[in-house]
Design a protein around this motif. Structure first.
Motif, PDB file in Angstrom:
ATOM      1  N   SER A 147       6.794  -3.859  -1.452  1.00 28.83           N
ATOM      2  CA  SER A 147       5.466  -3.255  -1.598  1.00 28.83           C
ATOM      3  C   SER A 147       4.693  -3.945  -2.709  1.00 28.83           C
ATOM      4  CB  SER A 147       5.591  -1.771  -1.926  1.00 28.83           C
ATOM      5  OG  SER A 147       6.235  -1.102  -0.889  1.00 28.83           O
ATOM      6  N   ASP A 177       2.305  -1.608   5.137  1.00 34.81           N
ATOM      7  CA  ASP A 177       3.447  -1.253   4.287  1.00 34.81           C
ATOM      8  C   ASP A 177       4.204  -0.102   4.939  1.00 34.81           C
ATOM      9  OD1 ASP A 177       5.260  -0.803   2.352  1.00 34.81           O
ATOM     10  OD2 ASP A 177       3.818  -0.617   0.706  1.00 34.81           O
ATOM     11  N   GLU A 178       5.282  -0.406   5.607  1.00 38.03           N
ATOM     12  CA  GLU A 178       6.075   0.596   6.326  1.00 38.03           C
ATOM     13  C   GLU A 178       5.177   1.552   7.099  1.00 38.03           C
ATOM     14  OE1 GLU A 178       9.261   2.415   4.114  1.00 38.03           O
ATOM     15  OE2 GLU A 178       8.989   0.955   2.521  1.00 38.03           O
TER      16      GLU A 178
HETATM   17 MG   LIG Z   1       7.663   0.123  -0.710  1.00 35.85          MG
END
Ligand SMILES: [Mg+2]
Ligand SMILES: Nc1ncnc2c1ncn2[C@@H]1O[C@H](COP(=O)(O)OP(=O)(O)OP(=O)(O)O)[C@@H](O)[C@H]1O
Lengths: 585, 309
Positions: B102, B230-231
């Motif tokens: 991240s 991000d995910e």
């Molecule tokens: Mg992360």
């Protein structure tokens, strides 16, 4: 013992324990039951206190306008009183009071007192007739009572001066023609002609205040102009002489106008002079009242329930929509109501943006640290400063410094009469805005910090600037919280009295701060306020007994106004919330 | 074909730990001499060159990351990351929790500027423009990059306003332009049919999966040069995840995508390239097929097959 049996044994023990646990009850505390009671009890106590206060105010405030029956009592000492029962209590009469009574009566009184452990009941009668008796109320003890009646035709008369009058109608004169004798006839005549008399009086008052005020305003304007010219060009300059002539001309024409108005007023007065009502009081004294000075009269013991409700509503309407009279203890509270609402709204308009901006800086821009924490603590503590201190500050800073400078800059022609250099609506609103600032800042800050970080990041990731993010994401999301701050500020501000006494609330304001004269809103004017009105009624009034019910009624009204303002704000907040509500993830 | 064989390899790999004779599996490639000792080297803080596959050299690049370091205060979160993200492809980043995925992603659109303690060194270039150049206008830069977060973060406003938010803050007023962009973005995010009748409803009333697709619509409404995810599926159920994966498949080609995922299947299914990170370092980076079927490093293989940690 083989290992297998050991494990079997331990398993059995475990089982037994489980079974045992099943039989035992989980402890009361683990269930949380006592805590439910504790928390519920605390809430109940709070509710009971609030309800109690409300009930007291309702109980005392609502019956104020109810027309109760009039009793006429004669005492053994020979006095006769007629009036409405205002209070009942039990007391211990002192010996010399009994000694003063005739022997036979005193003996009877002693006996009846002995039965009741020396206590006696007494009633407070609102007997009125101030100009005859010098008092508005009379206490009558039960033991001195000789006779009690409810005369059919006794009238309750509310008038412009001297409080109420209680008496039986004897005669009525309408423009010279007199009707005499039978109470019914007199009353019929009164009902027929009273409205016209009141109307005449209303017209007269209109002429005296509005029309003459208008003429005065014109002269005053010309005088101000002259003064301005004098300040700019000096005395005896050409423009000054022109202004001087203008003033003279205006004064001249105003004089004619004055004469005309005077004549009109005199004519009305003359017309009213012949219309009077003559009443006989309980003790036989007769009094003549001008018809136009009687606000309201009714035969209290003849009224049906519907008529009583009629009187109640008529008094309520007077209370809500009329101006006060008799040193505020009678009549209406409209100017005070108006002043309260106007001042509270101006305060909200001032404090909300101010508080939101301050909270925005604290929460969004300032770097967290010792200074910010100190500022935050200071703001929180501001809420604890006695409100009178704000009043002192408002008087010293707003009125005497800011106001005096404003006067010097903009209203120098009027000096030494201050325009802004004294208490007024503007300064009162500003002072209360300062007072309620923490109440707005704290919830606003909380609301700002409750805006999820993810939302801000989402906005930044879209390329928004900090201000765009605040304006488009953070503020809308925090709006319900800001509204909460506003609601608290409204409640706090509307109920505040102490600082107002210093910065502009007055007992009697000649004019409303909002009227039809340019610029319509007059923020420099002093104003009336319900909170101050309550204080004034309760503690400054000469006829405090008569003012007492009004205190409660006015309190009721003030509570009602605060609730109404809050309900409005809460409704707006609910609408906003609905807009931002949704499934939470 | 390829997807099938990938899935097969994955199945084999994930089954492997339960196998009775793990040593029977032979590492497919051991070209890198460090293979098997990478974590040891990282642990001792030795300099170490990430294993970047040759296939990347032939790609046209949208984003270049060069020897990028990042510190949160005193602690170093990224160590000399060098990575090239190809244009029009999907690049996945995998790695154990806390390895800095991240952080790296947020460095691309300078979201880390919002954190005071962050310090950086090294370089990043978006289509040749240096991201961290002193005069770089961060606001302009972020407008060229779309980002979708782990948790859906719709704004407290209508669906319509959410989608066109990037245009609004740019000062676009033309109703036709806004409506057109709204529709095309929602279509692009596969949400149009579900919401076309209630564009003025609050976005917060959508389901989680719909909210995430709305966020994707918002991210692509400004036609970004690169899309950071991000995910994006970690808060969603399998069906919503499937839809987002299909969506990524569709966006491929038009958009260059850099995404973080914890889901190996997802990386295998959707991405063209995969980067494996560990403790702030890039360990291995190459075509997804190669990473999943014949990684150069034993550590990558271990991580993918779940025999790790
Ligand atoms: Mg992360
Ligand atoms: N705001 C911050 N301040 C200080 N340290 C941080 C901050 N954010 C992340 N870190 C640290 O930086 C390291 C990398 O974090 P990062 O969030 O990039 O990991 P990640 O690979 O995304 O993990 P995950 O897969 O769990 O999301 C971690 O050790 C984390 O503790």
């Amino acid at each position: 013992m083989s290992p297998t049996t050991t494990t079997e044994a331990s398993a059995e023990r475990k089982l037994a324990r489980r079974r045992g646990a099943g039989q035992r009850r989980t402890s009361l505390f683990a269930h949380g039951e006592p805590l439910v009671w504790l928390t519920g009890g605390a809430l109940a106590l709070a509710v009971v206190m609030i309800l109690g206060l409300l009930l007291l105010v309702l109980r005392q405030g609502l019956p104020t306008f109810w027309p109760s029956e009039v009793v006429q009592v004669s005492t053994v000492a020979g006095g006769v009183h007629a009036g409405e029962v205002a209070d009942v209590d039990v007391y211990r009469p002192e010996a010399h009071v009994l000694d003063a009574l005739p022997e036979a009566v005193a003996a009877r009184a002693r006996a009846s007192l002995a039965e009741r452990d020396g206590l006696s009941e007494r009633r407070m009668l609102r007997t009125g007739n101030y100009e005859l008796t010098g008092t508005h109320y009379t206490w009558v003890s039960d033991f001195e009572l000789a006779e009690e009646t409810r005369p059919e035709w006794i009238l309750v008369v509310e008038r412009l001066e001297n409080g109420r009058f209680y008496g039986t109608p004897r005669s009525i004169a309408v423009q010279g023609t007199t009707t005499e004798g039978d109470a019914q006839l007199v009353w019929d005549q009164f009902e027929r002609h009273h409205d016209a008399a009141r109307e005449r009086w209303q017209v007269k008052r209109e002429l005296e205040t509005v029309e003459i005020g208008e003429v005065n305003r014109l002269i005053e304007a010309a005088r101000l102009e002259l003064r301005e010219v004098e300040l700019a060009h000096g005395v005896d300059s050409e423009p000054w002489r022109a202004a001087q002539r203008e003033l003279e001309q205006r004064t001249h024409s105003a004089e004619a106008e004055f004469q005309r108005l005077r004549r009109e007023i005199d004519a009305l007065t003359e017309a009213g002079r012949g219309s009077t009502l003559t009443l006989v009081s309980a003790d036989g004294a007769s009094t003549t009242l001008a018809l136009e000075e009687i606000v309201r009269a009714y035969p209290a013991n003849r009224l049906s329930t519907a008529e009583r409700i009629g009187v109640y509503l008529s008094r309520l309407a007077e209370f809500l929509f009329d101006e006060p009279r008799e040193a505020n203890s009678e009549g209406g509270v409209f100017p005070a109501m108006f002043g309260t609402v106007l001042m509270t709204l101006i305060m909200a308009v001032l404090v909300v943006p101010f508080g939101v901006l301050a909270a925005l800086y604290l929460r969004e821009y300032a770097k967290p640290g010792a200074v910010v924490s100190a500022v935050r603590i200071a703001i929180n503590n501001l809420a604890g400063v006695p409100s009178i201190v704000f009043g002192v500050f408002g008087l010293g800073f707003f009125c005497y410094i800011v106001g005096a400078n404003v006067d010097e800059l903009l209203f120098s022609a009027k000096l030494p009469t201050p325009t802004y250099g004294k208490g007024g609506l503007m300064w009162a609103s500003l002072t209360l805005a300062l007072l309620t600032l923490p109440v707005v800042i704290v919830p606003t800050e909380e609301a700002l910090s409750a805006v999820p970080r993810s939302m801000r990041e989402g906005s930044f990731a879209c390329g928004a600037t900090k201000w765009q993010t605040i304006w488009r994401i953070v503020l809308p999301r925090a709006l319900p919280g800001i509204m909460t701050g506003m609601i608290l500020a409204l409640a706090r501000g509307a109920g505040e009295v102490a600082p107002l006494m210093l910065v502009g609330a007055v007992k009697l304001a000649p004019e409303l701060p909002l009227d039809t004269h340019w610029p319509f809103l007059h923020p420099e004017r002093s104003f009336m306020h319900l909170g101050f009105h309550i204080y004034d009624l309760g503690f400054q009034s000469q006829n405090s007994e008569a003012a007492k019910p009004m205190v409660y009624t006015t309190t009721l009204l003030l509570i009602g106004i605060v609730v109404a303002l809050n309900v409005l704000a809460i409704w707006i907040r609910a609408r906003l919330r609905r807009r931002f509500q949704g499934s939470q993830l | 074909m390829i997807a099938q064989s990938r899935a097969l390899a994955l199945e084999r790999a994930t089954l492997a730990p339960g196998h009775s004779e793990p040593h029977a599996r032979v590492p497919m490639t051991t070209a890198n001499p460090l293979s098997g000792r990478v974590f040891e080297a990282i642990g001792r803080n030795q300099p170490f060159t990430p294993e970047t596959h040759a296939a990347l050299a032939s790609e046209e690049l949208v984003l270049e990351i060069e020897r990028f370091d990042l510190w949160y205060g005193k602690s170093r979160a990224l160590h000399a990351i060098s990575m090239a993200v190809p244009r029009g492809k999907v690049t996945a980043m995998i790695g154990p929790s806390g390895c800095g995925k991240s952080t790296l992603l947020r460095s691309v659109n300078r979201m880390n500027d919002l954190i005071d303690s962050v310090r950086i060194a090294g370089e990043m270039r978006l289509n040749g423009d240096p991201i961290y150049a002193p005069g770089q206008d961060v606001i302009e830069l972020r407008k060229r990059i779309g980002m979708v977060f782990q948790k859906p973060n719709p704004f407290p406003m209508s669906i319509f306003e959410n989608v066109i938010y990037p245009l609004r803050i740019d000062g676009e007023r033309d109703k036709h332009v806004l409506a057109g962009v709204c529709e095309s973005s929602l279509r692009g995010a596969g949400l149009w049919d579900e919401v076309k009748d209630r564009l003025n409803d609050s976005a917060l009333r959508l389901s989680g999966g719909q909210q995430q697709r709305l966020c994707i619509a918002r991210a692509i409404s400004a036609e970004p040069e690169v899309l950071l995810l991000d995910e994006p599926c970690s808060a969603l159920d399998p069906i919503a995840t499937g839809r987002i994966e299909d969506l990524i498949e569709e966006l491929k080609g038009n958009y260059s995508i850099l995404m973080v995922t914890h889901n190996m299947q997802q990386a295998a299914r959707t991405s063209d390239y995969t980067a494996f990170m560990y403790l702030g370092r890039l360990v291995e980076y190459g075509p997804t097929d190669d990473i999943f079927l014949q990684p150069h490093l034993k550590e990558t293989e271990d991580y993918i097959s779940g025999r790790f940690g």
